[in-house]
Write a protein that holds these residues in place. Structure first.
Motif, PDB file in Angstrom:
ATOM      1  N   LEU A 106      62.133  27.359  35.567  1.00 38.84           N
ATOM      2  CA  LEU A 106      61.054  27.905  34.748  1.00 38.84           C
ATOM      3  C   LEU A 106      60.523  29.132  35.480  1.00 38.84           C
ATOM      4  CD1 LEU A 106      58.928  27.937  32.502  1.00 38.84           C
ATOM      5  CD2 LEU A 106      57.602  26.310  33.868  1.00 38.84           C
ATOM      6  N   PHE A 107      60.528  30.270  34.789  1.00 39.33           N
ATOM      7  CA  PHE A 107      60.047  31.524  35.376  1.00 39.33           C
ATOM      8  C   PHE A 107      58.903  32.029  34.508  1.00 39.33           C
ATOM      9  CE2 PHE A 107      61.213  36.178  36.505  1.00 39.33           C
ATOM     10  CZ  PHE A 107      60.367  36.173  37.600  1.00 39.33           C
ATOM     11  N   ASP A 108      57.687  31.817  34.992  1.00 40.62           N
ATOM     12  CA  ASP A 108      56.456  32.227  34.312  1.00 40.62           C
ATOM     13  C   ASP A 108      55.660  33.064  35.312  1.00 40.62           C
ATOM     14  OD1 ASP A 108      54.147  32.493  32.799  1.00 40.62           O
ATOM     15  OD2 ASP A 108      53.526  30.409  33.032  1.00 40.62           O
ATOM     16  N   PRO A 109      56.140  34.303  35.565  1.00 38.87           N
ATOM     17  CA  PRO A 109      55.485  35.127  36.585  1.00 38.87           C
ATOM     18  C   PRO A 109      54.151  35.678  36.097  1.00 38.87           C
ATOM     19  CG  PRO A 109      57.139  36.417  35.463  1.00 38.87           C
ATOM     20  CD  PRO A 109      57.235  35.011  34.915  1.00 38.87           C
ATOM     21  N   PRO A 110      53.358  36.206  37.028  1.00 36.57           N
ATOM     22  CA  PRO A 110      52.138  36.890  36.592  1.00 36.57           C
ATOM     23  C   PRO A 110      52.498  37.969  35.572  1.00 36.57           C
ATOM     24  CG  PRO A 110      52.184  36.692  38.975  1.00 36.57           C
ATOM     25  CD  PRO A 110      53.531  36.255  38.471  1.00 36.57           C
ATOM     26  N   HIS A 111      51.635  38.170  34.596  1.00 39.73           N
ATOM     27  CA  HIS A 111      51.925  39.148  33.542  1.00 39.73           C
ATOM     28  C   HIS A 111      50.904  40.281  33.504  1.00 39.73           C
ATOM     29  CE1 HIS A 111      49.387  35.998  31.730  1.00 39.73           C
ATOM     30  NE2 HIS A 111      48.810  37.012  31.112  1.00 39.73           N
ATOM     31  N   LEU A 112      49.965  40.255  34.418  1.00 41.71           N
ATOM     32  CA  LEU A 112      48.937  41.292  34.452  1.00 41.71           C
ATOM     33  C   LEU A 112      49.184  42.247  35.608  1.00 41.71           C
ATOM     34  CD1 LEU A 112      45.866  38.941  34.000  1.00 41.71           C
ATOM     35  CD2 LEU A 112      46.941  40.341  32.229  1.00 41.71           C
ATOM     36  N   ASN A 113      49.041  43.533  35.348  1.00 37.26           N
ATOM     37  CA  ASN A 113      49.104  44.506  36.441  1.00 37.26           C
ATOM     38  C   ASN A 113      47.854  45.380  36.466  1.00 37.26           C
ATOM     39  OD1 ASN A 113      49.760  46.016  34.150  1.00 37.26           O
ATOM     40  ND2 ASN A 113      51.179  47.328  35.238  1.00 37.26           N
ATOM     41  N   LYS A 114      47.022  45.257  35.452  1.00 37.86           N
ATOM     42  CA  LYS A 114      45.768  46.012  35.390  1.00 37.86           C
ATOM     43  C   LYS A 114      44.613  45.027  35.328  1.00 37.86           C
ATOM     44  CE  LYS A 114      47.974  49.787  32.931  1.00 37.86           C
ATOM     45  NZ  LYS A 114      49.025  49.449  32.010  1.00 37.86           N
ATOM     46  N   VAL A 115      44.271  44.480  36.501  1.00 40.91           N
ATOM     47  CA  VAL A 115      43.183  43.521  36.612  1.00 40.91           C
ATOM     48  C   VAL A 115      42.710  43.545  38.066  1.00 40.91           C
ATOM     49  CG1 VAL A 115      44.698  41.553  37.086  1.00 40.91           C
ATOM     50  CG2 VAL A 115      42.466  41.153  36.052  1.00 40.91           C
ATOM     51  N   GLY A 116      41.429  43.401  38.263  1.00 39.85           N
ATOM     52  CA  GLY A 116      40.882  43.393  39.621  1.00 39.85           C
ATOM     53  C   GLY A 116      41.371  42.193  40.411  1.00 39.85           C
ATOM     54  N   ASP A 117      41.562  42.377  41.694  1.00 41.42           N
ATOM     55  CA  ASP A 117      42.087  41.310  42.545  1.00 41.42           C
ATOM     56  C   ASP A 117      41.226  40.046  42.502  1.00 41.42           C
ATOM     57  OD1 ASP A 117      44.268  42.821  43.340  1.00 41.42           O
ATOM     58  OD2 ASP A 117      43.238  43.617  45.111  1.00 41.42           O
ATOM     59  N   GLY A 118      39.912  40.193  42.399  1.00 45.72           N
ATOM     60  CA  GLY A 118      39.014  39.037  42.393  1.00 45.72           C
ATOM     61  C   GLY A 118      38.650  38.535  41.007  1.00 45.72           C
ATOM     62  N   ALA A 119      39.174  39.155  39.960  1.00 43.07           N
ATOM     63  CA  ALA A 119      38.865  38.744  38.582  1.00 43.07           C
ATOM     64  C   ALA A 119      39.412  37.341  38.319  1.00 43.07           C
ATOM     65  CB  ALA A 119      39.472  39.743  37.596  1.00 43.07           C
ATOM     66  N   TRP A 120      38.729  36.589  37.451  1.00 49.10           N
ATOM     67  CA  TRP A 120      39.166  35.222  37.172  1.00 49.10           C
ATOM     68  C   TRP A 120      40.578  35.190  36.607  1.00 49.10           C
ATOM     69  CZ3 TRP A 120      40.608  33.016  32.576  1.00 49.10           C
ATOM     70  CH2 TRP A 120      40.294  33.701  31.406  1.00 49.10           C
ATOM     71  N   MET A 121      40.962  36.203  35.823  1.00 52.91           N
ATOM     72  CA  MET A 121      42.326  36.255  35.272  1.00 52.91           C
ATOM     73  C   MET A 121      43.351  36.426  36.399  1.00 52.91           C
ATOM     74  SD  MET A 121      42.445  36.289  31.727  1.00 52.91           S
ATOM     75  CE  MET A 121      43.753  37.363  31.234  1.00 52.91           C
ATOM     76  N   ALA A 122      43.032  37.235  37.408  1.00 53.74           N
ATOM     77  CA  ALA A 122      43.940  37.416  38.549  1.00 53.74           C
ATOM     78  C   ALA A 122      44.034  36.124  39.360  1.00 53.74           C
ATOM     79  CB  ALA A 122      43.479  38.574  39.424  1.00 53.74           C
ATOM     80  N   LEU A 123      42.903  35.457  39.537  1.00 52.99           N
ATOM     81  CA  LEU A 123      42.913  34.190  40.267  1.00 52.99           C
ATOM     82  C   LEU A 123      43.746  33.146  39.535  1.00 52.99           C
ATOM     83  CD1 LEU A 123      39.172  33.888  41.364  1.00 52.99           C
ATOM     84  CD2 LEU A 123      41.137  34.375  42.829  1.00 52.99           C
ATOM     85  N   LYS A 124      43.539  33.042  38.231  1.00 51.88           N
ATOM     86  CA  LYS A 124      44.197  31.998  37.443  1.00 51.88           C
ATOM     87  C   LYS A 124      45.686  32.269  37.229  1.00 51.88           C
ATOM     88  CE  LYS A 124      43.543  29.142  33.401  1.00 51.88           C
ATOM     89  NZ  LYS A 124      42.696  28.796  32.295  1.00 51.88           N
ATOM     90  N   TYR A 125      46.031  33.518  36.913  1.00 51.19           N
ATOM     91  CA  TYR A 125      47.414  33.830  36.525  1.00 51.19           C
ATOM     92  C   TYR A 125      48.184  34.628  37.565  1.00 51.19           C
ATOM     93  CZ  TYR A 125      45.705  32.372  31.976  1.00 51.19           C
ATOM     94  OH  TYR A 125      45.163  31.663  30.947  1.00 51.19           O
ATOM     95  N   GLY A 126      47.528  35.130  38.583  1.00 46.42           N
ATOM     96  CA  GLY A 126      48.204  36.005  39.539  1.00 46.42           C
ATOM     97  C   GLY A 126      48.217  37.432  39.026  1.00 46.42           C
ATOM     98  N   LYS A 127      48.739  38.322  39.845  1.00 44.24           N
ATOM     99  CA  LYS A 127      48.741  39.743  39.496  1.00 44.24           C
ATOM    100  C   LYS A 127      50.038  40.374  39.978  1.00 44.24           C
ATOM    101  CE  LYS A 127      46.241  44.018  40.386  1.00 44.24           C
ATOM    102  NZ  LYS A 127      45.147  44.666  41.117  1.00 44.24           N
ATOM    103  N   LEU A 128      50.628  41.207  39.125  1.00 43.69           N
ATOM    104  CA  LEU A 128      51.831  41.949  39.503  1.00 43.69           C
ATOM    105  C   LEU A 128      51.459  43.151  40.352  1.00 43.69           C
ATOM    106  CD1 LEU A 128      53.693  41.989  36.087  1.00 43.69           C
ATOM    107  CD2 LEU A 128      54.424  40.774  38.141  1.00 43.69           C
ATOM    108  N   ASN A 129      52.386  43.561  41.205  1.00 42.43           N
ATOM    109  CA  ASN A 129      52.217  44.796  41.956  1.00 42.43           C
ATOM    110  C   ASN A 129      52.413  45.991  41.034  1.00 42.43           C
ATOM    111  OD1 ASN A 129      51.851  43.460  44.444  1.00 42.43           O
ATOM    112  ND2 ASN A 129      54.057  43.205  44.647  1.00 42.43           N
ATOM    113  N   ASP A 130      52.074  47.179  41.515  1.00 42.47           N
ATOM    114  CA  ASP A 130      52.276  48.395  40.722  1.00 42.47           C
ATOM    115  C   ASP A 130      53.746  48.582  40.363  1.00 42.47           C
ATOM    116  OD1 ASP A 130      49.566  48.988  40.727  1.00 42.47           O
ATOM    117  OD2 ASP A 130      49.703  50.262  42.514  1.00 42.47           O
ATOM    118  N   ASP A 131      54.641  48.155  41.245  1.00 48.52           N
ATOM    119  CA  ASP A 131      56.077  48.281  41.003  1.00 48.52           C
ATOM    120  C   ASP A 131      56.596  47.001  40.329  1.00 48.52           C
ATOM    121  OD1 ASP A 131      58.645  49.227  40.977  1.00 48.52           O
ATOM    122  OD2 ASP A 131      58.986  48.972  43.129  1.00 48.52           O
ATOM    123  N   TRP A 132      55.991  46.659  39.196  1.00 44.76           N
ATOM    124  CA  TRP A 132      56.302  45.402  38.524  1.00 44.76           C
ATOM    125  C   TRP A 132      57.763  45.308  38.084  1.00 44.76           C
ATOM    126  CZ3 TRP A 132      58.115  45.598  33.611  1.00 44.76           C
ATOM    127  CH2 TRP A 132      57.816  46.736  32.853  1.00 44.76           C
TER     128      TRP A 132
END
Length: 169
Positions: A66-92
């Motif tokens: 199962l591959f369900d990687p983070p899908h957000l790249n425009k979210v603050g590091d401390g935002a609840w969405m980043a905490l819950k789902y993770g965050k992609l790097n700029d070089d996604w």
């Protein structure tokens, strides 16, 4: 019991009916125990803590990934969405290309890769280009039809490099 399934980016295991499924190895790059801004607890407690771009598992050891990687790249590091789902790097694109490659490497021939993607920021069509295999089928879900469930089958006939060779013939 033998581990047959790898959840490569398990996060808080929101997809699972059984968060301790005995057939599954739960992996994530993070381990976290916190409370979100709305008071909900968030616990990320994987069996193994590895980066999906560089997994230590041997080739072909899982029947399903199962591959369900983070899908957000425009979210603050401390935002609840980043905490819950993770965050992609700029070089996604590079990150997801490496992730797909690693997930298919640890998947046995004839195995199934289940991919989940929410295209609220990056279109599914762009992400699929990162995979070395063609998807077989999928399903769009969610209130706004932003979430895509896609199934890949690891077989040489589904390899993008095999498709290019057959098109040239």
């Amino acid at each position: 019991m033998k581990t047959l399934v790898l959840d490569a980016c398990c996060g808080s295991k929101m997809l699972w009916f059984d968060n301790d499924n005995p057939l599954t190895l739960f992996n994530d790059v993070r381990s976290l125990d916190t409370t979100l801004c709305d008071g909900r607890p968030l616990v990320i407690k994987p069996d193994t803590q590895e980066d999906f771009r560089n997994l230590s598992f041997a080739d072909g050891v899982f029947k399903m990934v199962l591959f369900d990687p983070p899908h957000l790249n425009k979210v603050g590091d401390g935002a609840w969405m980043a905490l819950k789902y993770g965050k992609l790097n700029d070089d996604w694109k590079s990150d997801l290309t490496k992730g797909f490659s690693e997930c298919f490497r640890v998947l046995e021939d004839g195995g199934v890769l289940v991919f989940k993607w929410n295209e609220v920021q990056i279109k599914t069509k762009e992400v699929i280009q990162c995979s070395p295999y063609q998807p077989m089928f999928g399903h769009i879900s969610g209130k706004r039809a932003d979430t895509h469930w896609i199934l890949f089958f690891k077989n040489s006939a589904m390899s993008k490099s095999a498709s290019k060779h057959s098109e040239a013939a």
